[in-house]
Design an enzyme around this catalytic site. Structure first.
Site, mmCIF file in Angstrom:
data_model
loop_
_atom_site.group_PDB
_atom_site.id
_atom_site.type_symbol
_atom_site.label_atom_id
_atom_site.label_comp_id
_atom_site.label_asym_id
_atom_site.label_seq_id
_atom_site.Cartn_x
_atom_site.Cartn_y
_atom_site.Cartn_z
ATOM 1 N N GLY A 10 0.648 -1.167 0.106
ATOM 2 C CA GLY A 10 -0.279 0.076 0.443
ATOM 3 C C GLY A 10 0.535 0.994 -0.249
ATOM 4 O O GLY A 10 2.132 1.030 -0.434
ATOM 5 N N PHE A 11 0.234 2.191 0.218
ATOM 6 C CA PHE A 11 0.757 3.554 -0.200
ATOM 7 C C PHE A 11 1.614 3.920 1.081
ATOM 8 O O PHE A 11 3.194 3.930 1.139
ATOM 9 C CB PHE A 11 -0.019 4.830 0.026
ATOM 10 N N ASP A 31 0.702 -8.741 1.127
ATOM 11 C CA ASP A 31 -0.407 -7.312 0.435
ATOM 12 C C ASP A 31 -1.319 -8.146 0.878
ATOM 13 O O ASP A 31 -1.177 -9.522 -0.775
ATOM 14 C CB ASP A 31 0.169 -6.685 -0.114
ATOM 15 N N GLY A 36 -3.778 -2.497 -2.240
ATOM 16 C CA GLY A 36 -2.531 -2.397 -2.275
ATOM 17 C C GLY A 36 -2.358 -2.420 -4.384
ATOM 18 O O GLY A 36 -2.729 -3.335 -4.511
ATOM 19 N N LEU A 76 -0.064 -2.896 8.949
ATOM 20 C CA LEU A 76 -1.313 -1.470 8.139
ATOM 21 C C LEU A 76 -1.929 -1.785 7.426
ATOM 22 O O LEU A 76 -2.808 -1.255 6.651
ATOM 23 C CB LEU A 76 0.520 -1.044 7.404
ATOM 24 N N TYR A 149 -15.043 3.405 10.560
ATOM 25 C CA TYR A 149 -13.585 3.123 10.592
ATOM 26 C C TYR A 149 -12.555 3.331 12.034
ATOM 27 O O TYR A 149 -11.976 2.967 11.982
ATOM 28 C CB TYR A 149 -13.100 4.331 9.317
ATOM 29 N N LYS A 153 -10.301 1.083 13.775
ATOM 30 C CA LYS A 153 -9.105 1.471 14.644
ATOM 31 C C LYS A 153 -9.290 1.357 16.417
ATOM 32 O O LYS A 153 -7.851 0.928 16.161
ATOM 33 C CB LYS A 153 -9.027 2.174 13.711
#
Ligand code: UDP
Length: 327
Positions: A10-11, A31, A36, A76, A149, A153
C-alpha cells in the site's frame, strides 16, 4: 532485523518497505493487493531484500507462520479512504477488525515487537484544539458510516493495550494524521492525489463544501521515519503516539497551491458534500495533532513541508503519465 509489514504494497507500507530494506534489513511484505499495488513494491522486490506474500492478513495460518519468522511486525493492512468506508462500511469494518484480531493475537503469542497504525479519525469531530493522545474522543453516531473506520481502529488500539498489559505483549500504537506523498491512490477519496491528477489533466479541481476545512498533511517520508523510530524504541511499548505535521492548511488553499505548483490553468469547483459522498458522511472542521509525546520520546519532528509533498506527488503523477503514454 526481520520485519513483517502487513499492507506492505500500500501507500505507507511500500515506503516503509523501502526504508527498512534501504538500511539493510530483511522485509516480508504481506498484501492481498485489494487496494495495494504491485508497482509500489517492484523496485524494493528487485533489490532482493524484500519478498512479497500475496495473502490476506485475516488468514490465521499464514500470519502465524510469518509472525514466527519476524522480529518486528508493522500492522498497516486496512481498508482505508473515506469514500470506500462511506460506501461499504460493513465490509470495511469486518475486514479491519478480523485482520487486527488475527495479527495481534499472533504478535502476542510470538512476543513480536508490533506497531499498529491507527488514525486521527479516532478523535472523531473534536475541533479547534491540538489533539493529545489521551484526550476524550467525540465520535459520531455508529449509524453514520464514516465513523465505522474510527470504531474499527479504536478496537485495534484497545486490543494492543490489552495484549500488552495483560499478556506481556510488546505493542505500540501510532495515530497517523493525513499522510500524503507519491503512490497514494486517488480512487478512495484522498484529496491531494485527486487534486494533482485533476490539475495535470486540465479538469476542474473538486473542493468539497466551502473548502474552509483544514488538515495537517504529513509527508509520507516523515511518517515512515516516525514508525521506524517508534518500533526501535522499547520505551514506546504500551503507548500511543500522534504522528503528524502541525502546519494546518485549508483545502481551498491546498487546491490553490496545487494550481500554482503544476502551472495548470484548471479552475476550482466547489462541490456540495451531498454530491461528493453517499449518505453517511460527516465532515470535520479541522484536525491538528499535538506531537509533544513523540518528540519527547524519539526527537521526531516532521522535516518536510506541504509544498514538498505537493511537488513529490506532481513528480510521481507526471512519471506515471509518461509511462502510460509510452506503453
Ligand atoms: N476533499 C476535497 N476534494 C476531493 C477529496 C477530498 O475537497 O476531491 C476534502 C474532504 O472533504 C476533506 C479533505 O479534503 O475535507 C481531506 O479529505 P481526505 O479524504 O483526503 O482525508 P480525511 O477527510 O480523512 O482527513
Amino acid at each position: 532485523m526481520r520485519h513483517l509489514i502487513t499492507g506492505g504494497a500500500g501507500f505507507v507500507g511500500s515506503h516503509l518497505a523501502d526504508k527498512l530494506a534501504g538500511r539493510g534489513d530483511e522485509v516480508t511484505i504481506l498484501d492481498d493487493l485489494s487496494t495495494g499495488k504491485i508497482e509500489n513494491v517492484d523496485a524494493v522486490l528487485d533489490g532482493g531484500r524484500a519478498r512479497l506474500v500475496v495473502e490476506s492478513a485475516e488468514d490465521a495460518g499464514v500470519i502465524d507462520e510469518l509472525m514466527g519468522g519476524a522480529d518486528t511486525c508493522f500492522h498497516l493492512a486496512s481498508a482505508v479512504g473515506v469514500k470506500l468506508i462511506v460506501e461499504r462500511p460493513l465490509d470495511c469494518v469486518l475486514r479491519n477488525v478480523r485482520a487486527i484480531d488475527t495479527v495481534m493475537a499472533a504478535g502476542a503469542r510470538h512476543r513480536t515487537r508490533l506497531l499498529f497504525t491507527s488514525t486521527s479519525e479516532v478523535y472523531g469531530k473534536s475541533n479547534g484544539v491540538a489533539l493529545r493522545e489521551h484526550d476524550d474522543r467525540l465520535v459520531g453516531s455508529p449509524a453514520v458510516s464514516r465513523w465505522s473506520y474510527a470504531t474499527a481502529k479504536a478496537f485495534g488500539e484497545v486490543l494492543a493495550h490489552g495484549y500488552t498489559r495483560e499478556q506481556g505483549a510488546r505493542m505500540t500504537v501510532a495515530r497517523l494524521f493525513n499522510a500524503v506523498g507519491p503512490r497514494q491512490a486517488s480512487a478512495y477519496g484522498m484529496v491531494l492525489p485527486r487534486l494533482v491528477r485533476q490539475a495535470l489533466a486540465g479538469d476542474d479541481l473538486t473542493v468539497y463544501g466551502d473548502g474552509g476545512q483544514s488538515r495537517c498533511f504529513t509527508h509520507v517520508h516523515d511518517t515512515v521515519e516516525a514508525l521506524v523510530d517508534l518500533i526501535d524504541a522499547d520505551a514506546a511499548i504500551g503507548n500511543v503516539y500522534n504522528v503528524g505535521a502541525t502546519e494546518q492548511i485549508t483545502i481551498l488553499e491546498l487546491a490553490q497551491r496545487v494550481l500554482e505548483r503544476t502551472g495548470s490553468s484548471s479552475s476550482l469547483r466547489l462541490v456540495p458534500y451531498e454530491e461528493a459522498y453517499a449518505g453517511g458522511f460527516e465532515e470535520l472542521g479541522n484536525r491538528q495533532p499535538d506531537c509533544t509525546e513523540i518528540e519527547r520520546l524519539i526527537g521526531w519532528r516532521p522535516r518536510r513541508s506541504v509544498d514538498d509533498a505537493i511537488d513529490d506527488v506532481i513528480a510521481c503523477e507526471e512519471a506515471a503519465t509518461r509511462l502510460s503514454v509510452a506503453a
